[in-house]
Structures are given as C-alpha cells and as structure tokens.
Design an enzyme around this catalytic site. Structure first.
Site, short mmCIF file in Angstrom:
data_model
loop_
_atom_site.label_atom_id
_atom_site.label_comp_id
_atom_site.label_asym_id
_atom_site.label_seq_id
_atom_site.Cartn_x
_atom_site.Cartn_y
_atom_site.Cartn_z
N THR A 58 0.83 -1.20 0.00
CA THR A 58 0.00 0.00 0.00
C THR A 58 0.86 1.26 0.00
O THR A 58 0.70 2.15 -0.84
CB THR A 58 -0.93 0.01 1.23
OG1 THR A 58 -1.68 -1.21 1.24
CG2 THR A 58 -1.87 1.19 1.19
N THR A 59 1.81 1.33 0.93
CA THR A 59 2.70 2.49 1.00
C THR A 59 3.53 2.63 -0.27
O THR A 59 3.85 3.75 -0.69
CB THR A 59 3.64 2.36 2.22
OG1 THR A 59 2.87 2.12 3.39
CG2 THR A 59 4.46 3.63 2.43
N TYR A 150 -2.13 -10.98 3.44
CA TYR A 150 -2.06 -9.55 3.73
C TYR A 150 -3.49 -9.04 3.93
O TYR A 150 -4.23 -8.85 2.98
CB TYR A 150 -1.36 -8.84 2.56
CG TYR A 150 -1.21 -7.34 2.66
CD1 TYR A 150 -1.28 -6.66 3.87
CD2 TYR A 150 -0.94 -6.59 1.52
CE1 TYR A 150 -1.11 -5.29 3.94
CE2 TYR A 150 -0.76 -5.22 1.56
CZ TYR A 150 -0.86 -4.57 2.77
OH TYR A 150 -0.68 -3.21 2.83
N LYS A 180 0.14 -10.61 7.50
CA LYS A 180 0.43 -9.20 7.74
C LYS A 180 -0.91 -8.55 8.07
O LYS A 180 -1.80 -8.47 7.23
CB LYS A 180 1.07 -8.54 6.52
CG LYS A 180 1.50 -7.10 6.74
CD LYS A 180 2.34 -6.62 5.57
CE LYS A 180 2.93 -5.24 5.82
NZ LYS A 180 2.09 -4.16 5.28
#
Length: 313
Positions: A58-59, A150, A180
């Site tokens: 995402t980042t 995730y 995660k």
C-alpha cells in the site's frame, strides 16, 4: 521486572525478526520509477534501524504500478537490499488472479524471501472459503517461497473473519507462514498468532499498538522507518524492566501518528512527506493520490519538533 513473552517457535521454519518497513516507491517528476534512488533509500533505512522491507504494498503504491513496473521494482529492491537488509517480502496481490500468479512466479524466480497477497478489490470474495481458493492458487505459483496473507480491510473493503481465513489457509496452503495484519484489532491478531505459535507469524502494522503488540508476544512490526528508533528504544526499555520509558515512547508514537494524520489522512502521501523531511525526497505520488503541499510539510515538521520528535537523516 517485566519480561517479554517467550516465543515457542520451530527453529527450522522461516521467521522474520526485527522491524519491517513498507517502502515507498521513488518516482521521477514525470511519474516514472526512480531506480537510481533505491540504493540511497536502502542505506537510509539501515541507518534508521530497519531490518526488513515489504515491497509494492500500500505504502509503495503497488496497485498504481503496472505488472511490468512491479517486476522491475522487485528486482531493484532485491538488488539494493542484498547484504544490507535481512528479508525482502514482495507483495503480489493484484486486481485479478492471473496477475497475482504471474507476480508470485516472478518473485520466486528472482529470490524473494517471502511473498504476501491481499484479496482482489473490485470483484471481491464474499466468503472465507472463496478467498482461500483464490490465495491458495497464488501461493501454489511460488511453491518454495513462504506465503503471508495480507489483511488490510480498510483499503480492500473486504471484511471477512481473519481467524477463519487463517484456519482454512492452514489446511489448504502448504507454504503458509502467517499474516500481515492491518485490521487494528489486537484481539484477532492474538487469536491468529496462537492458532499455531510454532509455525505461524503475525506481523502488525499499527505504530499506535507497538507496546501492546510486544506485551502479547507479537514483536515483529511493520512500521514507518522514522518509528523504528522509537520501537527499538521501547523494546529495550521493556526488556530492562523500564516500563515507564516504554510507555513514554509509545505515547510519542501515538502523538506522531496523530499529528501526521491531521495534515494528511492519506497514508502514502504523508509517508513520502515525512521521508522528505529526513532528506529522502522520493518524488511525487501517482494520481489519483496527491502529494502533500510544501507549506503543509513545513507546518507538520514544526508541530512534530514542538512535540520533541527529532529529524535526523
């Protein structure tokens, strides 16, 4: 004296230790990936006490990259991290199954330490069984690579039971190593971690929960690079029995998140803005994301300095 929970892990299994950072993807002004920044960025992460990296998540604006770009970025990160970073975990989640399978195969071919996959976000799985059927095919495309689910429901808008997902995954995904977890629910995180403490690892991505995570035996966190020194200081204080210092550091982390979120609610934009304040200018974000204006960055930095947060490049 407080002692951290003892982790009864299988020593022959793959484990991630230390701090994980979800990397931002550097871009040139024209929007192309800036591969020339990878080595400099990795050196910055090492100085910031980061041990492992999570790539194309995402980042990292992974869902804003083409499949070819994600492959090139994955190779770039692995090459830059070699000999400096413990583990490189590649996110292979995509909008469709075929793309995720392609990315998983590529990740194994280039020597990724592990892969992670979120669920698709347009045509969404409606049941835990449906999701596991999807994830199991992705994991099977990289049969020799540890696999992590995730879970990031605030982005995917898929709200399934993570405990049930992990229970089913244990039965259907031989390479499953953990999750995660971005659910912001420590209770679920704890239950998932205890499904099989010897074989499964839960990684939490919530800077505001660093101290509670340590206290329940989840010591591996995915956090911003600028949080790593705070986390390591907190962990050392807790191990030394200094709970007061540990709590003070956790409060600092909570306040840093509060201030940065006030200036920009979008994670990707504020992370790049924060990195630029440490001298790591990684370029703009990709549309539809919008970079933080310079005046906002200056105001955010002043407020963080008033808090006592130190900027060191």
């Amino acid at each position: 004296m407080y002692t951290l929970p003892v982790l009864n892990r299988d020593p022959n299994r793959f484990w991630i230790s230390g701090v994980i950072n979800s990397t931002s993807t550097p871009f040139l002004p024209n929007g192309d990936i800036d591969f020339s920044s990878f080595d400099i960025y990795i050196d910055f992460l090492v100085r910031s006490q980061v041990d492992n990296i999570f790539v194309n998540g995402t980042t990292g604006e992974g869902m804003a990259l083409t499949i070819d770009e994600r492959k090139l970025a994955a190779v770039g990160w692995i090459n830059a991290a070699r000999g400096k970073i413990k583990k490189v975990i590649l996110h292979v989640g995509a909008a469709n199954l075929r793309s995720s399978i392609e990315l998983a195969k590529h990740a194994e071919a280039i020597g990724a330490d592990a892969i992670a996959c979120m669920c698709p976000t347009f045509y969404k799985p409606k049941t835990e069984e449906n999701l596991i059927n999807y994830l199991s095919q992705v994991a099977a495309a990289a049969p020799s690579t540890p696999f992590f689910y995730y879970s990031i429901p605030h982005m995917t808008h898929v709200h399934l039971d993570e405990v049930k997902v992990m229970q089913l995954a244990m039965l259907k995904i031989p390479t499953l190593h953990g999750m995660k977890d971005c659910t912001d629910c420590l209770t679920k995180s704890l239950v998932c971690a205890h499904l099989d403490r010897r074989k499964l690892q839960v990684v939490i991505e919530t800077p505001g929960d660093m101290l509670p995570s340590l206290s329940i035996g989840i010591p591996c966190l995915a956090i911003p690079a600028y949080m790593a020194p705070i986390y390591n200081r907190m962990k050392n204080a807790l191990e030394a029995g200094d709970s007061e210092t540990a709590q003070r550091d956790q409060l600092m982390a909570v306040n840093v998140v509060k201030i940065t979120s006030k200036y920009n609610e979008e994670l990707v934009s504020r992370e790049k803005a924060m990195l630029s304040l440490f001298g790591m200018d990684l370029g703009p974000t990709r549309l539809p994301l919008v970079s933080m204006p310079e005046e906002q960055k200056i105001a955010m930095k002043l407020e963080l300095e008033e808090l006592g947060f130190l900027f060191r490049s």
